[in-house]
Design a protein around this motif. Structure first.
Motif, PDB file in Angstrom:
ATOM      1  N   GLY A 116       0.880  -1.301  -0.091  1.00 21.58           N
ATOM      2  CA  GLY A 116       0.202   0.058   0.085  1.00 21.58           C
ATOM      3  C   GLY A 116       0.698   1.148  -0.059  1.00 21.58           C
ATOM      4  N   SER A 117       1.770   1.282   0.744  1.00 11.31           N
ATOM      5  CA  SER A 117       2.856   2.445   0.603  1.00 11.31           C
ATOM      6  C   SER A 117       3.607   2.777  -0.716  1.00 11.31           C
ATOM      7  CB  SER A 117       3.894   2.289   1.941  1.00 11.31           C
ATOM      8  OG  SER A 117       4.662   1.219   1.572  1.00 11.31           O
ATOM      9  N   ILE A 118       3.901   1.723  -1.429  1.00  9.43           N
ATOM     10  CA  ILE A 118       4.694   1.583  -2.644  1.00  9.43           C
ATOM     11  C   ILE A 118       3.637   2.260  -3.387  1.00  9.43           C
ATOM     12  CG2 ILE A 118       5.760   0.422  -4.378  1.00  9.43           C
ATOM     13  CD1 ILE A 118       6.936  -1.412  -2.332  1.00  9.43           C
ATOM     14  N   LEU A 119       2.304   1.585  -3.659  1.00  8.35           N
ATOM     15  CA  LEU A 119       1.235   2.301  -4.405  1.00  8.35           C
ATOM     16  C   LEU A 119       0.973   3.526  -4.045  1.00  8.35           C
ATOM     17  CD1 LEU A 119      -0.395   0.941  -6.669  1.00  8.35           C
ATOM     18  CD2 LEU A 119      -2.132   0.791  -4.755  1.00  8.35           C
ATOM     19  N   ALA A 120       0.813   4.285  -2.898  1.00  2.61           N
ATOM     20  CA  ALA A 120       0.698   5.555  -2.595  1.00  2.61           C
ATOM     21  C   ALA A 120       1.729   6.439  -3.067  1.00  2.61           C
ATOM     22  CB  ALA A 120       0.407   5.724  -1.109  1.00  2.61           C
ATOM     23  N   PHE A 121       2.982   5.740  -2.977  1.00  3.29           N
ATOM     24  CA  PHE A 121       4.206   6.589  -3.583  1.00  3.29           C
ATOM     25  C   PHE A 121       3.867   6.862  -5.087  1.00  3.29           C
ATOM     26  CE2 PHE A 121       8.412   6.397  -5.698  1.00  3.29           C
ATOM     27  CZ  PHE A 121       8.924   7.328  -5.108  1.00  3.29           C
ATOM     28  N   MET A 122       3.557   5.742  -5.602  1.00  4.37           N
ATOM     29  CA  MET A 122       3.418   5.840  -7.433  1.00  4.37           C
ATOM     30  C   MET A 122       2.239   6.832  -7.773  1.00  4.37           C
ATOM     31  SD  MET A 122       4.962   2.274  -8.766  1.00  4.37           S
ATOM     32  CE  MET A 122       3.689   1.241  -7.919  1.00  4.37           C
ATOM     33  N   ILE A 123       1.191   6.866  -6.636  1.00  5.27           N
ATOM     34  CA  ILE A 123       0.016   7.448  -7.151  1.00  5.27           C
ATOM     35  C   ILE A 123       0.102   8.985  -6.796  1.00  5.27           C
ATOM     36  CG2 ILE A 123      -2.557   7.900  -6.595  1.00  5.27           C
ATOM     37  CD1 ILE A 123      -2.501   4.778  -6.598  1.00  5.27           C
ATOM     38  N   PHE A 124       0.379   9.221  -5.486  1.00  6.19           N
ATOM     39  CA  PHE A 124       0.547  10.557  -4.895  1.00  6.19           C
ATOM     40  C   PHE A 124       1.699  11.380  -5.437  1.00  6.19           C
ATOM     41  CE2 PHE A 124       2.131  13.580  -1.476  1.00  6.19           C
ATOM     42  CZ  PHE A 124       0.993  14.313  -1.511  1.00  6.19           C
ATOM     43  N   GLY A 125       2.852  10.912  -5.802  1.00  6.52           N
ATOM     44  CA  GLY A 125       4.091  11.575  -6.324  1.00  6.52           C
ATOM     45  C   GLY A 125       3.571  12.192  -7.514  1.00  6.52           C
TER      46      GLY A 125
END
Length: 348
Positions: A293-302
């Motif tokens: 979930g944190s890796i996905l948030a990194f790639m969506i939010f950034g």
């Protein structure tokens, strides 16, 4: 302005050449491993050797997608007008927001060229919620980013679906949330110009001939490439250095927390300001230490909100609109990442 961009490009070229020379020296040193207990043997097998392997693997893997994304976005920016995008949007709110989130498949603009295009769309009469959805999805929900994410997470193809699908759902949700206060209001600053740092005026050039457009494509692609590489080099170095020098127990504790890991990776995405065509390769270096979930948030939010993009938006949009936009994007990205970790729908 153009001169400063050229100087920046030259400095990045020098930095790349220096890093390549260092890498070649490390490879040469690795050939001296036949000397038992030698300095070069320890250097090539120690932390420096691991650092240069991780660093250059990120750069080499990301480079083709950076070039493809830069060239494609520049061609679209020069040859595709905001009027064409406006004609593709439906007139109803529901269909307009839904279609706006899919325009990235036709027009995969990068963050640098997208802000002035969205500004022109709003000036042409496109409502702010529709233009905002396009602003959020175009850098993420497009074929270039999809291919880059696929190659970065070859053994975990679910990241591609979750990244593109999650970014689309997040963006259209923000679009519907903006309907209440910004459906009839223009969030642009009155009488302000725009400069993104690349040295070009994004469509305001005097020479509109085909030859002039082709020259702008090559010139703008060069400046945009060096601008992206600047952030990619920094991001790749910090990612590789954290993997090599930070204690493993620190990364394990931070990365295994279902909630805290999402906040850490989102903060990294904001500060690193990586290109959406290359950030997947940086995120992949954390796949064994941080939660899915944190890796996905990194790639969506950034790609939607980072330090570089925020500075560009501050030059164009009103502060109240930016605060609302950043709040909802950050909140929804965080909730999405935590929900994925809590439900366990993605296996690390």
């Amino acid at each position: 302005m153009l001169r400063s961009a050229v100087y920046k490009g030259r400095s990045i070229t020098f930095l790349l050449l220096l890093l390549i020379v260092i890498n070649l020296m490390a490879v040469f040193a690795a050939q001296l491993q036949r000397i038992p207990g030698g300095f070069f043997q320890e250097l090539s097998q120690g932390a420096f050797g691991n650092l240069q392997v991780i660093f250059f693997s990120i750069i080499i893997e990301a480079l083709p997608f950076v070039i493809l994304g830069v060239l494609g976005s520049t061609l679209l920016e020069v040859f595709v007008s905001p009027e064409l995008i406006q004609r593709l949007l439906p007139r109803t709110w529901f269909l307009g927001i839904m279609v706006s989130g899919l325009l990235g498949f036709l027009f995969p603009f990068c963050e640098c060229g997208l802000v002035p295009i969205v500004k022109r769309l709003m000036e042409k009469g496109v409502p702010a919620p529709l233009a905002t959805v396009f602003l959020l999805t175009a850098p993420v929900v497009n074929p270039v980013v999809g291919m880059a994410t696929h190659f970065a997470f070859m053994r975990q193809p679910e990241f591609v679906l979750w990244r593109l699908g999650g970014a689309y759902l997040l963006a259209i949700t923000v679009g519907f949330l903006l309907l209440r206060h910004w459906s009839e209001r223009l969030p642009l600053k009155p009488g302000t110009g725009y400069y993104c740092g690349c040295g070009f005026s994004h469509g305001n050039e005097l020479n509109h001939s085909f030859g002039g457009k082709i020259r702008r494509v090559f010139a703008h692609s060069q400046e945009e490439f060096f601008g992206i590489m600047y952030y990619l080099i920094i991001g790749a170095f910090l990612a590789s250095a954290s993997q090599v020098f930070l204690p493993r127990e620190w990364l394990t504790q931070a990365g295994s927390h279902a909630t805290g890991s999402v906040g850490v990776m989102m903060s990294m995405a904001f500060l690193l300001s990586l290109c959406s065509g290359a950030d997947a390769f940086v995120a992949n270096t954390f796949v064994n230490t941080f939660t899915p979930g944190s890796i996905l948030a990194f790639m969506i939010f950034g790609p939607m909100v980072d330090l570089k993009n925020l500075l560009m938006m501050l030059a164009v949009f009103k502060k109240r609109f930016i605060i609302t936009l950043v709040f909802w994007v950050a909140t929804l990205s965080f909730l999405l990442g935590v929900a994925i970790n809590k439900t366990g729908v993605m296996i690390r």
